[in-house]
Motif scaffolding. Sequence first.
Motif, PDB file in Angstrom:
ATOM      1  N   ALA A 226       0.826  -1.209   0.000  1.00  0.00           N
ATOM      2  CA  ALA A 226       0.000   0.000   0.000  1.00  0.00           C
ATOM      3  C   ALA A 226       0.861   1.259   0.000  1.00  0.00           C
ATOM      4  CB  ALA A 226      -0.928  -0.010   1.213  1.00  0.00           C
ATOM      5  N   MET A 227       1.968   1.256   0.732  1.00  0.00           N
ATOM      6  CA  MET A 227       2.849   2.423   0.736  1.00  0.00           C
ATOM      7  C   MET A 227       3.415   2.668  -0.665  1.00  0.00           C
ATOM      8  SD  MET A 227       2.767   3.623   3.807  1.00  0.00           S
ATOM      9  CE  MET A 227       1.099   3.004   4.083  1.00  0.00           C
ATOM     10  N   ARG A 228       3.819   1.609  -1.357  1.00  0.00           N
ATOM     11  CA  ARG A 228       4.307   1.769  -2.732  1.00  0.00           C
ATOM     12  C   ARG A 228       3.202   2.301  -3.637  1.00  0.00           C
ATOM     13  NH1 ARG A 228       7.281  -2.879  -1.195  1.00  0.00           N
ATOM     14  NH2 ARG A 228       5.590  -4.283  -1.765  1.00  0.00           N
ATOM     15  N   GLN A 229       2.016   1.796  -3.440  1.00  0.00           N
ATOM     16  CA  GLN A 229       0.902   2.258  -4.276  1.00  0.00           C
ATOM     17  C   GLN A 229       0.537   3.708  -3.978  1.00  0.00           C
ATOM     18  OE1 GLN A 229      -1.848  -0.783  -3.141  1.00  0.00           O
ATOM     19  NE2 GLN A 229      -1.265  -2.171  -4.798  1.00  0.00           N
ATOM     20  N   HIS A 230       0.687   4.134  -2.739  1.00  0.00           N
ATOM     21  CA  HIS A 230       0.451   5.538  -2.413  1.00  0.00           C
ATOM     22  C   HIS A 230       1.410   6.433  -3.191  1.00  0.00           C
ATOM     23  CE1 HIS A 230      -2.535   5.965   0.834  1.00  0.00           C
ATOM     24  NE2 HIS A 230      -2.236   4.721   1.140  1.00  0.00           N
ATOM     25  N   ARG A 231       2.651   6.025  -3.274  1.00  0.00           N
ATOM     26  CA  ARG A 231       3.629   6.840  -4.001  1.00  0.00           C
ATOM     27  C   ARG A 231       3.277   6.937  -5.484  1.00  0.00           C
ATOM     28  NH1 ARG A 231       9.366   4.540  -3.081  1.00  0.00           N
ATOM     29  NH2 ARG A 231       9.889   6.457  -4.209  1.00  0.00           N
ATOM     30  N   SER A 232       2.865   5.823  -6.064  1.00  0.00           N
ATOM     31  CA  SER A 232       2.510   5.850  -7.489  1.00  0.00           C
ATOM     32  C   SER A 232       1.214   6.619  -7.721  1.00  0.00           C
ATOM     33  CB  SER A 232       2.382   4.422  -8.016  1.00  0.00           C
ATOM     34  OG  SER A 232       1.348   3.726  -7.352  1.00  0.00           O
ATOM     35  N   MET A 233       0.262   6.531  -6.772  1.00  0.00           N
ATOM     36  CA  MET A 233      -1.002   7.251  -6.939  1.00  0.00           C
ATOM     37  C   MET A 233      -0.789   8.757  -6.900  1.00  0.00           C
ATOM     38  SD  MET A 233      -3.484   5.239  -7.548  1.00  0.00           S
ATOM     39  CE  MET A 233      -4.739   6.486  -7.354  1.00  0.00           C
ATOM     40  N   LEU A 499       8.939  10.258   3.200  1.00  0.00           N
ATOM     41  CA  LEU A 499       8.370   9.595   4.383  1.00  0.00           C
ATOM     42  C   LEU A 499       7.661   8.301   3.993  1.00  0.00           C
ATOM     43  CD1 LEU A 499       8.050   9.708   7.394  1.00  0.00           C
ATOM     44  CD2 LEU A 499       6.010  11.125   7.102  1.00  0.00           C
ATOM     45  N   LEU A 500       6.964   8.315   2.854  1.00  0.00           N
ATOM     46  CA  LEU A 500       6.344   7.081   2.375  1.00  0.00           C
ATOM     47  C   LEU A 500       7.402   6.024   2.067  1.00  0.00           C
ATOM     48  CD1 LEU A 500       3.606   8.509  -0.031  1.00  0.00           C
ATOM     49  CD2 LEU A 500       3.189   7.149   2.014  1.00  0.00           C
ATOM     50  N   LYS A 501       8.511   6.458   1.478  1.00  0.00           N
ATOM     51  CA  LYS A 501       9.593   5.530   1.175  1.00  0.00           C
ATOM     52  C   LYS A 501      10.186   4.946   2.458  1.00  0.00           C
ATOM     53  CE  LYS A 501      12.231   6.986  -2.043  1.00  0.00           C
ATOM     54  NZ  LYS A 501      13.291   7.749  -2.755  1.00  0.00           N
ATOM     55  N   GLY A 502      10.335   5.791   3.490  1.00  0.00           N
ATOM     56  CA  GLY A 502      10.845   5.300   4.755  1.00  0.00           C
ATOM     57  C   GLY A 502       9.903   4.316   5.423  1.00  0.00           C
ATOM     58  N   CYS A 503       8.611   4.587   5.356  1.00  0.00           N
ATOM     59  CA  CYS A 503       7.620   3.656   5.925  1.00  0.00           C
ATOM     60  C   CYS A 503       7.623   2.331   5.177  1.00  0.00           C
ATOM     61  CB  CYS A 503       6.234   4.285   5.887  1.00  0.00           C
ATOM     62  SG  CYS A 503       6.032   5.717   6.974  1.00  0.00           S
ATOM     63  N   GLU A 504       7.724   2.419   3.852  1.00  0.00           N
ATOM     64  CA  GLU A 504       7.760   1.196   3.048  1.00  0.00           C
ATOM     65  C   GLU A 504       8.970   0.346   3.410  1.00  0.00           C
ATOM     66  OE1 GLU A 504       8.754   0.032  -1.570  1.00  0.00           O
ATOM     67  OE2 GLU A 504       7.933   2.022  -1.126  1.00  0.00           O
ATOM     68  N   LYS A 505      10.118   0.973   3.559  1.00  0.00           N
ATOM     69  CA  LYS A 505      11.331   0.235   3.909  1.00  0.00           C
ATOM     70  C   LYS A 505      11.208  -0.408   5.284  1.00  0.00           C
ATOM     71  CE  LYS A 505      16.331   0.813   4.469  1.00  0.00           C
ATOM     72  NZ  LYS A 505      17.465   1.774   4.445  1.00  0.00           N
ATOM     73  N   HIS A 604      -2.441  11.218   9.083  1.00  0.00           N
ATOM     74  CA  HIS A 604      -2.439   9.754   9.158  1.00  0.00           C
ATOM     75  C   HIS A 604      -1.083   9.184   8.736  1.00  0.00           C
ATOM     76  CE1 HIS A 604      -6.597   9.164  10.286  1.00  0.00           C
ATOM     77  NE2 HIS A 604      -6.967  10.042   9.376  1.00  0.00           N
ATOM     78  N   LEU A 605      -0.396   9.837   7.810  1.00  0.00           N
ATOM     79  CA  LEU A 605       0.939   9.382   7.438  1.00  0.00           C
ATOM     80  C   LEU A 605       1.903   9.549   8.608  1.00  0.00           C
ATOM     81  CD1 LEU A 605       2.976   8.339   5.399  1.00  0.00           C
ATOM     82  CD2 LEU A 605       3.223  10.675   4.518  1.00  0.00           C
ATOM     83  N   MET A 606       1.824  10.677   9.309  1.00  0.00           N
ATOM     84  CA  MET A 606       2.674  10.863  10.487  1.00  0.00           C
ATOM     85  C   MET A 606       2.351   9.840  11.568  1.00  0.00           C
ATOM     86  SD  MET A 606       3.215  14.976  10.979  1.00  0.00           S
ATOM     87  CE  MET A 606       1.467  15.383  11.011  1.00  0.00           C
ATOM     88  N   GLU A 607       1.073   9.499  11.708  1.00  0.00           N
ATOM     89  CA  GLU A 607       0.698   8.480  12.681  1.00  0.00           C
ATOM     90  C   GLU A 607       1.276   7.119  12.295  1.00  0.00           C
ATOM     91  OE1 GLU A 607      -1.597   8.561  15.675  1.00  0.00           O
ATOM     92  OE2 GLU A 607      -0.431  10.404  15.452  1.00  0.00           O
ATOM     93  N   VAL A 608       1.212   6.786  11.009  1.00  0.00           N
ATOM     94  CA  VAL A 608       1.789   5.523  10.550  1.00  0.00           C
ATOM     95  C   VAL A 608       3.287   5.500  10.829  1.00  0.00           C
ATOM     96  CG1 VAL A 608       2.358   4.183   8.478  1.00  0.00           C
ATOM     97  CG2 VAL A 608       0.033   5.023   8.818  1.00  0.00           C
ATOM     98  N   ALA A 609       3.964   6.595  10.499  1.00  0.00           N
ATOM     99  CA  ALA A 609       5.408   6.657  10.730  1.00  0.00           C
ATOM    100  C   ALA A 609       5.733   6.576  12.218  1.00  0.00           C
ATOM    101  CB  ALA A 609       5.968   7.940  10.126  1.00  0.00           C
ATOM    102  N   GLY A 610       4.927   7.232  13.062  1.00  0.00           N
ATOM    103  CA  GLY A 610       5.162   7.165  14.498  1.00  0.00           C
ATOM    104  C   GLY A 610       4.985   5.766  15.058  1.00  0.00           C
ATOM    105  N   LEU A 612       5.418   3.021  13.335  1.00  0.00           N
ATOM    106  CA  LEU A 612       6.557   2.240  12.848  1.00  0.00           C
ATOM    107  C   LEU A 612       7.803   2.513  13.678  1.00  0.00           C
ATOM    108  CD1 LEU A 612       6.092   2.431   8.974  1.00  0.00           C
ATOM    109  CD2 LEU A 612       5.995   0.397  10.406  1.00  0.00           C
ATOM    110  N   GLN A 613       7.950   3.739  14.161  1.00  0.00           N
ATOM    111  CA  GLN A 613       9.053   4.022  15.078  1.00  0.00           C
ATOM    112  C   GLN A 613       8.963   3.146  16.325  1.00  0.00           C
ATOM    113  OE1 GLN A 613       8.804   8.479  15.372  1.00  0.00           O
ATOM    114  NE2 GLN A 613      11.035   8.334  15.260  1.00  0.00           N
ATOM    115  N   GLU A 614       7.764   3.051  16.876  1.00  0.00           N
ATOM    116  CA  GLU A 614       7.587   2.219  18.071  1.00  0.00           C
ATOM    117  C   GLU A 614       7.876   0.752  17.772  1.00  0.00           C
ATOM    118  OE1 GLU A 614       3.705   2.893  19.601  1.00  0.00           O
ATOM    119  OE2 GLU A 614       3.904   5.076  19.650  1.00  0.00           O
ATOM    120  N   ILE A 615       7.486   0.288  16.594  1.00  0.00           N
ATOM    121  CA  ILE A 615       7.747  -1.107  16.219  1.00  0.00           C
ATOM    122  C   ILE A 615       9.250  -1.357  16.098  1.00  0.00           C
ATOM    123  CG2 ILE A 615       7.461  -2.803  14.373  1.00  0.00           C
ATOM    124  CD1 ILE A 615       4.701  -1.535  13.841  1.00  0.00           C
ATOM    125  N   LEU A 616       9.969  -0.429  15.459  1.00  0.00           N
ATOM    126  CA  LEU A 616      11.415  -0.596  15.323  1.00  0.00           C
ATOM    127  C   LEU A 616      12.101  -0.574  16.686  1.00  0.00           C
ATOM    128  CD1 LEU A 616      12.130   1.645  12.193  1.00  0.00           C
ATOM    129  CD2 LEU A 616      11.915  -0.843  12.296  1.00  0.00           C
TER     130      LEU A 616
END
Length: 1130
Positions: A226-233, A499-505, A604-610, A612-616
Amino acid sequence: MKKSFKFRLPSNLQWIPANCTWPKWKPVIRCAMAMWVASLLFLIPRTENMMGQASFLILISSIMSPPEDPFIAVVEREFLIMSLTVLVWASWVCLGLKLSSLARRQIDTEAILSDIFAGSYVEAAPTVIIGVFIFLGIVFILFVRARRGPGPFIFATLYACISLDISFTTAFLFPYPYYTVTQVVFVPLALHSLVAITFAAILWPQTISSQFTGRLQAVIRPLATAMRQHRSMLESPPIGTDFDPSQVYTSVETAERSLAPLAASARLLGMDIIYGRFAPTDYRPIQDHFRRLTARANGMNMYFRLHDPNCETFPATPAPSRPSTPLPSMPSTPLTANSRASSVERSPTAGLGLLSPTEPQHNHEKGDTSAPNGHLSRQRSSHLSRMFSTSQSHSLHGPRHRRCHSHHPPNHHGHGSHNNSINGLNLHGNSHHRHHLSYRHLHRSLHDLLAGPSKEEIAVGVFESNRYMNIEAEHMNHPNREEYSARTFALLRECCDDLLKGCEKALDETANWLEHVYDNRFKFWRRNMKGRREERRRENVEKFEVMLQELARTIEEFKSSKRYNVIDPYRPLFETVDDSSSINLEYDAPPHRYLFHCYVYQYHLMEVAGILQEILKEIIRLEKTRKRNKLWVPIFKLIRPFSAWDTSDMLDDNEEDPDIIPGMKPQWMSDLGEVRRRDPDALPPSNWMEHIMNWIYRRALGFTGGNFLFALKAGVLTIILCLPSFLKSSAAFAYRNKFAWGIIMGQLTTARFRGDTAFGLVARIISTFCGGIVGTVIWYISTGLGRGNPYGLAAVFAVVFPFLFYARLYWPVPSMVNLVFFVTSMLVVGYSYQDEHLYTASAPGFGIDVAWRRFVLVTIGVVAAAIFSFLPPSCTIRAYQRRALATTAGELGGIYCSIVSYANVRRGTNVQQIVQSLIAIRAKLNRTIALKTNVGYEISLRGKWPAERYKKIVELQLEIAYLLSHLMSVVEHLEPAWSHAFLQRTRMLDSDFQGDVLAVISMITTSLKTGNPLPQITPCPLLHRYSHRQHGLNVVHEQSEEDYGLPRTLKLDTLENIQYLVFSVGVSTTFSIFLRLDRLMVAVKQLVGEQYHIHGVGAHHPGSSATSVRRADGSGIEMTPTPTMGSHLV
């Protein structure tokens, strides 16, 4: 040149190659080996004699309960099966036989078997006692099955019913208490359980933890996609029909669906036994993070739904009506008030849409346009809608746009109905051309209308539709919509791509880490393995620390500078032309909705990234603290205190109470607050006697619930099916022909809902017939014309079982069809061999004889269950759906109030309860979707079930549940001053407006629960009341008395404030909630209808330009615009 021939399987057989992988074959081979060993125990004469007359049950239980699951899950299932079987045998069966023997006039322990099975010792009194025990036992077991639903208890209750039926229908024939009768069932089951647990432990054993990590990857990888698709969209602007965000929606929906099996694995994590670095419970925090992340990913999709051109409009005339006199052409009565543009609301099957109060409505498709009179047919409305759509297409997308005065007389066929007013600008196309087209279109429309079939429903939602059409036409259109959308897409791409690229990675690396987390656990004997493992651990720590730093740096850069890119179109507002003005009023800035929508995406993108920070951080913590492999053996507790909703978010509980939401505690269901319902028929108890009687009354109400009534009815059916066995004249015939098969099938076919019972009738008859044929073929292949060769049968089993279990595990058919088919196959083979090699009093034959008897008795049992399902109390899926939706609608209202309370006063509200309640409501709604599968089997002579209308209500409630989740997240991030400003702007503390909102929710809930029609005039559309003031970009309205310490005058610093971003997201989310409540009201009206009609109300307001169309029969159609709501930006 010859073309190569490529064979391709039909679509219904694509599951065969799709599952043909080595990981998929492992459980197949494990199950096949376990059943082959069980079949050897069945074929060996000594063990066959030890198991007794029901030795074939070892084959049936091996196919019903194979060791396909992880070891702990298999142990739990088999333990529950054996425990409940022993409980039934040791307590209920023995007690019933003892009491029946006390009532027996003749006790003869020396009786010969031929006389016993001939029914020579059947007596009335003992038989009645046995019947009572069968009835009460079946009622209890089936109540447990209905109460617990699908899960670990399903097979345990099934075998308990089999044990009870076989034991009592056999033991009552004996002239003495035959206490060991259940042994013939228990011994084969015990041997099967032993074999299943053994193979689950030794042949490619699987742990709950490994299953959990595999299912967690099924959640993560679609999110990375979905993150990759967001970038292409974001690279393709939303212009034209090429804009298709459906792939993004599908990816997130796939991740959401994968959460259900993930929750099923998480239930047993605390009981897992595993050798590895990480404890099974170490993964639970990661699961919680990804559950939150999936919800935020759903929020990111909102932005694309705002710009999707393939959207549906607000439902204008949602139901067909009774045809009446055709509408004549009236040259002097234009239909300007009924102009409407289309809504940007996408179909709920694609997901949520988020709108701000002035979001443009755009559509190129044909829509249903409502006439404001309930007697206008839907067919006529459809033709009028097409005319309106043609007019709109000409006016908004023609070769040129021209200014049109409001008094310009449009043509008399309604093409002037699209008076697209934006700040006083009226746009239209070529009037003469449209005038000519409308004559031909109207003539064709009226001809089709008169020739079409008559409909008996009256149009509903006309009041709401008329008012909403005016809102759409006057305030939800902008001539530069495509230009603004393309620019905001470009700005979002610039600021969000990194940021989308970082979330995807981060998502990809997390999935890869989970994939290899159990590698090389058992290779400790290799040289330098310990050093290599430690080196790999340090590499993981270093890799994830670098990734965390990069993600944190990207987030900080996004928050501090990049996110401001979306403000660029509004910066000229603050380049004032003179010192007296703080805003450049000469600059024509885009409407504020475009900025708000960008903020929705960014938030919502910042929330997703935040998250993912907790997961890492959690992964790094685990890698640093868990350095060595060890055996994780928790305090073993096989039987957990299962609650009624342990599996609520992972299984389709088909037999639950529609008035209860599994996953919500009773105290949460009282609107999560201080309000409580009262007994309308009695005051609270005032003395000890009233307290006692009140307690007894409430407990007695439990016996009127759906689960208990279902169990009671099934018990009565069981007694009826047992009558041939209980009567002395037919007891021998019933025993000889195995009437127990019909009794068991009747019990298992009986379901709470008539549709499920009817589906069971069809599925079991077809599956039994086909399974009998397959079993017969297997038998004759193994024995030829002989009477059963154990070596031949063992050889055939060795060949057949792998393919049989491949289909048993992966054949995508209803579980009932799958189970009955393979059980019947093994029953035919097992009975045929047993009949030829073991002496039994009943000899049903072998091969085709067994298959025929099985088919006849199954047909008798399921037909009896189907007939019995029509007798009262009869419960239908139709009624369940309506009552369940009433319950969820009411609880959504309670959660809405709790969120508003939390935003106003940050105390007295448990945030975790709100989040858990929203998850439980979504699970309940998803189960209603799965439950309606069998509604087509409910025979009704009144008409077809309105499936699409129920589907619309479910989808709208799911959208509201997700939006409330987003709103809760927003409220948690708002500071007190901003929170109060948010409540003021959205009118959430306005008692008059909140009264309207809660009245709408209450009316919807009550109407769904009772089926009563709704008033024709309601507080809807709430959108009209919500937008009574236009704030634009301002935080506080210039006329507001309280500013909460926030700036009244808009400044650039305000737009750049992170709290303003959260504030804007809250405003847009709240607007979307009220919009869906409006649509939900209309959707419920489609279902239940309307009442309380008042002629002329809402048809004309002072100061408005009402337009009427008079029909030949004298009835009028009023089309009235609402007063201007204001469309200026600031």
